[in-house]
Design a protein around this motif. Structure first.
Motif, PDB file in Angstrom:
ATOM      1  N   PRO A 158      33.516  29.950  50.561  1.00  0.00           N
ATOM      2  CA  PRO A 158      32.334  30.746  50.469  1.00  0.00           C
ATOM      3  C   PRO A 158      32.625  32.331  51.058  1.00  0.00           C
ATOM      4  CG  PRO A 158      31.397  28.750  51.228  1.00  0.00           C
ATOM      5  CD  PRO A 158      32.881  28.700  51.300  1.00  0.00           C
ATOM      6  N   ALA A 159      33.432  32.036  52.324  1.00  0.00           N
ATOM      7  CA  ALA A 159      33.708  33.350  53.088  1.00  0.00           C
ATOM      8  C   ALA A 159      34.824  34.032  52.301  1.00  0.00           C
ATOM      9  CB  ALA A 159      34.276  32.892  54.353  1.00  0.00           C
ATOM     10  N   ILE A 160      35.696  33.433  51.505  1.00  0.00           N
ATOM     11  CA  ILE A 160      36.657  34.208  50.624  1.00  0.00           C
ATOM     12  C   ILE A 160      35.887  34.911  49.447  1.00  0.00           C
ATOM     13  CG2 ILE A 160      38.781  33.736  49.460  1.00  0.00           C
ATOM     14  CD1 ILE A 160      39.541  31.340  51.137  1.00  0.00           C
ATOM     15  N   GLU A 161      35.004  34.055  48.919  1.00  0.00           N
ATOM     16  CA  GLU A 161      34.161  34.696  47.769  1.00  0.00           C
ATOM     17  C   GLU A 161      33.367  36.027  48.033  1.00  0.00           C
ATOM     18  OE1 GLU A 161      31.874  31.250  46.234  1.00  0.00           O
ATOM     19  OE2 GLU A 161      33.568  30.658  45.061  1.00  0.00           O
ATOM     20  N   ARG A 162      32.825  35.900  49.353  1.00  0.00           N
ATOM     21  CA  ARG A 162      32.220  37.072  49.820  1.00  0.00           C
ATOM     22  C   ARG A 162      33.500  38.228  50.203  1.00  0.00           C
ATOM     23  NH1 ARG A 162      29.327  33.776  53.029  1.00  0.00           N
ATOM     24  NH2 ARG A 162      30.693  34.178  54.936  1.00  0.00           N
ATOM     25  N   THR A 163      34.505  37.772  50.662  1.00  0.00           N
ATOM     26  CA  THR A 163      35.692  38.845  50.882  1.00  0.00           C
ATOM     27  C   THR A 163      36.096  39.585  49.429  1.00  0.00           C
ATOM     28  OG1 THR A 163      36.391  38.033  52.913  1.00  0.00           O
ATOM     29  CG2 THR A 163      37.785  39.368  51.588  1.00  0.00           C
ATOM     30  N   VAL A 164      36.064  38.758  48.489  1.00  0.00           N
ATOM     31  CA  VAL A 164      36.349  38.953  47.097  1.00  0.00           C
ATOM     32  C   VAL A 164      35.667  40.158  46.664  1.00  0.00           C
ATOM     33  CG1 VAL A 164      37.281  38.398  44.740  1.00  0.00           C
ATOM     34  CG2 VAL A 164      38.388  37.256  46.790  1.00  0.00           C
ATOM     35  N   ILE A 195      48.776  37.677  43.672  1.00  0.00           N
ATOM     36  CA  ILE A 195      47.662  38.222  42.927  1.00  0.00           C
ATOM     37  C   ILE A 195      47.817  39.170  42.074  1.00  0.00           C
ATOM     38  CG2 ILE A 195      45.314  39.286  43.375  1.00  0.00           C
ATOM     39  CD1 ILE A 195      44.966  37.620  46.022  1.00  0.00           C
ATOM     40  N   ALA A 196      48.654  40.199  42.410  1.00  0.00           N
ATOM     41  CA  ALA A 196      48.778  41.386  41.525  1.00  0.00           C
ATOM     42  C   ALA A 196      49.597  40.915  40.378  1.00  0.00           C
ATOM     43  CB  ALA A 196      49.605  42.350  42.374  1.00  0.00           C
ATOM     44  N   LEU A 197      50.646  40.220  40.320  1.00  0.00           N
ATOM     45  CA  LEU A 197      51.586  39.794  39.491  1.00  0.00           C
ATOM     46  C   LEU A 197      51.031  38.899  38.484  1.00  0.00           C
ATOM     47  CD1 LEU A 197      54.941  39.112  41.432  1.00  0.00           C
ATOM     48  CD2 LEU A 197      54.743  40.795  39.679  1.00  0.00           C
ATOM     49  N   GLY A 198      49.948  38.056  38.997  1.00  0.00           N
ATOM     50  CA  GLY A 198      49.354  36.939  38.128  1.00  0.00           C
ATOM     51  C   GLY A 198      48.271  37.693  37.326  1.00  0.00           C
ATOM     52  N   VAL A 199      47.625  38.878  37.919  1.00  0.00           N
ATOM     53  CA  VAL A 199      46.769  39.715  37.022  1.00  0.00           C
ATOM     54  C   VAL A 199      47.598  40.288  35.881  1.00  0.00           C
ATOM     55  CG1 VAL A 199      45.311  41.749  36.914  1.00  0.00           C
ATOM     56  CG2 VAL A 199      45.138  39.956  38.782  1.00  0.00           C
ATOM     57  N   VAL A 200      48.724  40.827  36.060  1.00  0.00           N
ATOM     58  CA  VAL A 200      49.545  41.549  34.886  1.00  0.00           C
ATOM     59  C   VAL A 200      49.720  40.404  33.713  1.00  0.00           C
ATOM     60  CG1 VAL A 200      51.763  42.413  34.523  1.00  0.00           C
ATOM     61  CG2 VAL A 200      50.551  43.153  36.514  1.00  0.00           C
ATOM     62  N   THR A 201      50.254  39.253  34.321  1.00  0.00           N
ATOM     63  CA  THR A 201      50.624  38.193  33.374  1.00  0.00           C
ATOM     64  C   THR A 201      49.407  37.791  32.666  1.00  0.00           C
ATOM     65  OG1 THR A 201      52.259  37.444  34.877  1.00  0.00           O
ATOM     66  CG2 THR A 201      51.744  35.978  33.426  1.00  0.00           C
ATOM     67  N   LEU A 202      48.243  37.807  33.316  1.00  0.00           N
ATOM     68  CA  LEU A 202      47.014  37.254  32.365  1.00  0.00           C
ATOM     69  C   LEU A 202      46.602  38.422  31.592  1.00  0.00           C
ATOM     70  CD1 LEU A 202      45.177  35.573  35.618  1.00  0.00           C
ATOM     71  CD2 LEU A 202      46.063  34.566  33.432  1.00  0.00           C
ATOM     72  N   LEU A 203      46.741  39.496  31.992  1.00  0.00           N
ATOM     73  CA  LEU A 203      46.356  40.420  30.810  1.00  0.00           C
ATOM     74  C   LEU A 203      47.181  40.443  29.846  1.00  0.00           C
ATOM     75  CD1 LEU A 203      45.813  43.611  33.324  1.00  0.00           C
ATOM     76  CD2 LEU A 203      43.975  42.483  32.031  1.00  0.00           C
ATOM     77  N   GLU A 204      48.510  40.075  30.160  1.00  0.00           N
ATOM     78  CA  GLU A 204      49.549  40.090  28.794  1.00  0.00           C
ATOM     79  C   GLU A 204      49.224  38.622  28.179  1.00  0.00           C
ATOM     80  OE1 GLU A 204      53.233  40.186  30.785  1.00  0.00           O
ATOM     81  OE2 GLU A 204      53.263  42.686  30.913  1.00  0.00           O
ATOM     82  N   ASN A 205      48.563  37.754  28.695  1.00  0.00           N
ATOM     83  CA  ASN A 205      48.475  36.237  28.230  1.00  0.00           C
ATOM     84  C   ASN A 205      46.946  35.968  28.307  1.00  0.00           C
ATOM     85  OD1 ASN A 205      51.351  35.108  27.747  1.00  0.00           O
ATOM     86  ND2 ASN A 205      51.197  36.165  29.717  1.00  0.00           N
ATOM     87  N   PRO A 206      46.213  36.879  27.607  1.00  0.00           N
ATOM     88  CA  PRO A 206      44.617  36.592  28.042  1.00  0.00           C
ATOM     89  C   PRO A 206      44.036  35.436  27.582  1.00  0.00           C
ATOM     90  CG  PRO A 206      44.874  38.315  26.083  1.00  0.00           C
ATOM     91  CD  PRO A 206      46.324  37.876  26.598  1.00  0.00           C
ATOM     92  N   GLU A 207      44.785  34.679  26.844  1.00  0.00           N
ATOM     93  CA  GLU A 207      44.271  33.304  26.305  1.00  0.00           C
ATOM     94  C   GLU A 207      44.014  32.396  27.651  1.00  0.00           C
ATOM     95  OE1 GLU A 207      47.122  34.531  25.527  1.00  0.00           O
ATOM     96  OE2 GLU A 207      48.558  32.896  25.363  1.00  0.00           O
ATOM     97  N   ALA A 242      40.226  35.155  43.316  1.00  0.00           N
ATOM     98  CA  ALA A 242      40.607  36.488  43.052  1.00  0.00           C
ATOM     99  C   ALA A 242      40.568  36.578  41.295  1.00  0.00           C
ATOM    100  CB  ALA A 242      41.968  36.909  43.673  1.00  0.00           C
ATOM    101  N   TYR A 243      41.272  35.720  40.930  1.00  0.00           N
ATOM    102  CA  TYR A 243      41.254  36.082  39.402  1.00  0.00           C
ATOM    103  C   TYR A 243      40.033  35.493  38.667  1.00  0.00           C
ATOM    104  CZ  TYR A 243      46.626  34.906  40.007  1.00  0.00           C
ATOM    105  OH  TYR A 243      47.883  35.044  40.304  1.00  0.00           O
ATOM    106  N   ARG A 244      39.299  34.573  39.173  1.00  0.00           N
ATOM    107  CA  ARG A 244      38.050  34.379  38.777  1.00  0.00           C
ATOM    108  C   ARG A 244      36.956  35.819  38.555  1.00  0.00           C
ATOM    109  NH1 ARG A 244      34.219  31.532  41.089  1.00  0.00           N
ATOM    110  NH2 ARG A 244      35.602  30.333  42.345  1.00  0.00           N
ATOM    111  N   LYS A 245      36.783  36.122  40.039  1.00  0.00           N
ATOM    112  CA  LYS A 245      35.793  37.284  40.107  1.00  0.00           C
ATOM    113  C   LYS A 245      36.298  38.268  39.436  1.00  0.00           C
ATOM    114  CE  LYS A 245      33.302  35.366  43.828  1.00  0.00           C
ATOM    115  NZ  LYS A 245      31.637  35.499  43.412  1.00  0.00           N
ATOM    116  N   LEU A 246      37.540  38.841  39.820  1.00  0.00           N
ATOM    117  CA  LEU A 246      37.911  39.932  38.895  1.00  0.00           C
ATOM    118  C   LEU A 246      37.613  39.906  37.500  1.00  0.00           C
ATOM    119  CD1 LEU A 246      39.834  42.531  39.469  1.00  0.00           C
ATOM    120  CD2 LEU A 246      41.703  41.249  38.955  1.00  0.00           C
ATOM    121  N   PHE A 247      38.083  39.016  36.731  1.00  0.00           N
ATOM    122  CA  PHE A 247      37.943  39.034  35.276  1.00  0.00           C
ATOM    123  C   PHE A 247      36.633  38.630  34.829  1.00  0.00           C
ATOM    124  CE2 PHE A 247      42.431  38.330  35.380  1.00  0.00           C
ATOM    125  CZ  PHE A 247      42.849  39.365  34.703  1.00  0.00           C
ATOM    126  N   GLU A 248      35.882  37.956  35.872  1.00  0.00           N
ATOM    127  CA  GLU A 248      34.189  37.647  35.626  1.00  0.00           C
ATOM    128  C   GLU A 248      33.312  39.068  35.635  1.00  0.00           C
ATOM    129  OE1 GLU A 248      32.805  33.497  37.095  1.00  0.00           O
ATOM    130  OE2 GLU A 248      31.993  35.293  38.479  1.00  0.00           O
TER     131      GLU A 248
END
Lengths: 392, 64
Positions: A120-126, A247-259, A354-360
């Motif tokens: 819960p604390a990490i979710e608040r921070t994000v 976190i940052a590299l994963g976001v790039v990879t997810l943007l390139e592999n949006p499925e 981080a990924y879930r909240k960012l894309f949500e």
């Protein structure tokens, strides 16, 4: 065992960016035995590149993690990071049994259950970081505005840094990892600021204990207060940039592999695919030891390359593909053996949230520059991005 | 299949708990503890995976 003088290669290899690792690793894996390499400072070290061999090296008691041993590879120095004296409590540089006293004291702080309670604390921070980003406009540098602050804030909460001091803590940790935007002097000053602050935090918790990691470790008494500052600094260094870069590299990879956006298995595959801590697990033989048919003499340096191991096609089918459905739990992105990352379950949760909240919250998130224009940390010990311009 | 877990070797990485939470747990010291020493056939695959992932060789599967 081959008797001919082995071919010596130059190391480290330049990282191409994404996909990591350098293409040269594939050729190394195909060679018999180990690969003899030359660091920029002239030192010769053995490279270990196959998954099975890396696991064997990282669990062999004849192979040491202690940089005080002659022959220990100084990859950091070869990249321009000055060699520093061992600070008390820096237990990644100790072997069993000295190492175990520190590890055992810290294990209860990082159990699966304890990390779950931090959610819960990490979710608040994000959420707070995303609120700030969204309030500031329709574009951001995802490294500076999100990937770096999130783990810094999580660690400061874990250590019991009072909220009033978190901006100070975050700004110094940011300077520490900005290898392009800050000078050696600025980074040195930031490290000193943090160490001074952490020593003071230990003194404060000695006087006024609270319900936090520092107070609990002081109460347990197996780590002396002067060692505790080194332990806390280690937790910060080990847990900050590595997490941020994932976190940052994963976001790039997810943007390139949006499925794969929205699939939590992307976390484990990101860890394997990018293997940001490729140059972190350094070793030296303290006895003669044979690895993969190659005799390594006592006093010779060994560099187990976790990125090479994690892209070994004997252990991972089509390793160059980003495929979260492979469930590649046996990767060695966190190392292996007694030094395997203590905070690995915390990192997993931070990445997942981080990924879930960012894309949500920002479904229209997109790169603000062409992917070929991204600036990778070719020169850092930990692989990552200098910046990640995004818009929405 | 029978499992043993060695708390002296355990380094608290938690891989076993993540992999087979019905079989493994961490005690107050964060060290491995068995919820089931003799898990059923349905758990065999995850238990083997957990043993293989343990970074310190603390989990052993016995085939007796």
């Amino acid at each position: 065992m081959t008797q001919a003088e082995p071919q010596v290669v130059d190391f480290p290899l330049r990282r191409p960016g994404a996909p990591f690792p350098p293409p040269g690793y594939a050729g190394y894996r195909g060679r018999q035995g180990l690969v003899l390499s030359r660091l920029p400072n002239g030192d010769r070290v053995w490279l270990v590149t196959r998954h099975e061999d890396v696991r064997a090296v990282l669990t062999d008691p004849r192979i040491s993690s202690n940089p005080e041993h002659p022959g220990f590879p100084n990859v950091g120095e070869s990249l321009g990071v000055p060699k520093q004296d061992q600070i008390p409590g820096w237990f990644v540089g100790l072997d069993s049994p000295e190492h175990d006293r520190f590890r055992k004291a810290l294990i209860p702080e990082f159990t699966v259950r304890r990390v779950r309670a931090m959610r819960p604390a990490i979710e608040r921070t994000v959420d707070e970081r995303l609120d700030a980003m969204l309030a500031a406009g329709d574009s951001a540098d995802l490294v500076a505005d999100f990937a770096l602050p999130v783990p810094s804030l999580v660690i400061s909460a874990l250590l019991g840094v009072p909220p009033a001091d978190r901006d100070f803590f975050e700004s110094r940790t940011r300077t520490l990892v900005a290898i392009r935007a800050s000078t050696d002097q600025q980074r040195d000053a930031a490290a000193k600021d943090l160490l001074r602050y952490i020593s003071r935090l230990v003194a404060i918790k000695q006087k006024w204990p609270a319900d936090d990691l520092v107070s609990r470790l002081l109460a347990a008494g197996t780590i002396a207060p002067h060692e505790l500052s080194g332990v806390l600094m280690l937790l910060l260094i080990a847990g900050h940039e590595t997490t941020a870069n994932n976190i940052a590299l994963g976001v790039v990879t997810l943007l390139e592999n949006p499925e794969w956006i929205g699939d939590d298995r992307a976390v484990e595959e990101t860890l394997r695919f990018h293997s940001v801590a490729d140059l972190v697990s350094l070793r030296v033989a303290v006895e003669d030891v044979e690895i993969s048919g190659q005799l390594v003499r006592a006093g010779e340096g060994i560099v187990p390359l976790v990125a090479a191991a994690n892209h070994d096609d004997n252990s991972f089918e089509c390793p160059h593909m980003f495929d979260p459905s492979r469930s590649a739990r046996h990767h060695v992105a966190f190392g292996y053996g007694v030094h395997q990352c203590l905070g690995q379950n915390l990192v997993r949760v931070e990445m997942e949230i981080a990924y879930r909240k960012l894309f949500e919250r920002i479904p229209t998130l997109a790169l603000a520059v062409p992917a070929e224009g991204l600036s990778f940390k070719h020169d850092g010990v930990v692989h990552g991005l200098h910046a990640l311009p995004v818009r929405w | 299949m029978r499992i043993t877990a060695d708390t002296n070797r355990c380094v608290g990485a938690g891989q076993c708990v993540l992999t087979a939470p019905q079989v493994f747990d961490q005690d107050d010291d964060g060290l491995v503890t068995l919820l089931l020493a003799d898990p059923g056939a349905g758990e065999e695959a995850t238990v083997r995976l957990a043993a293989g992932l343990c970074p310190s060789g603390a989990v052993t599967v016995h085939e007796d």
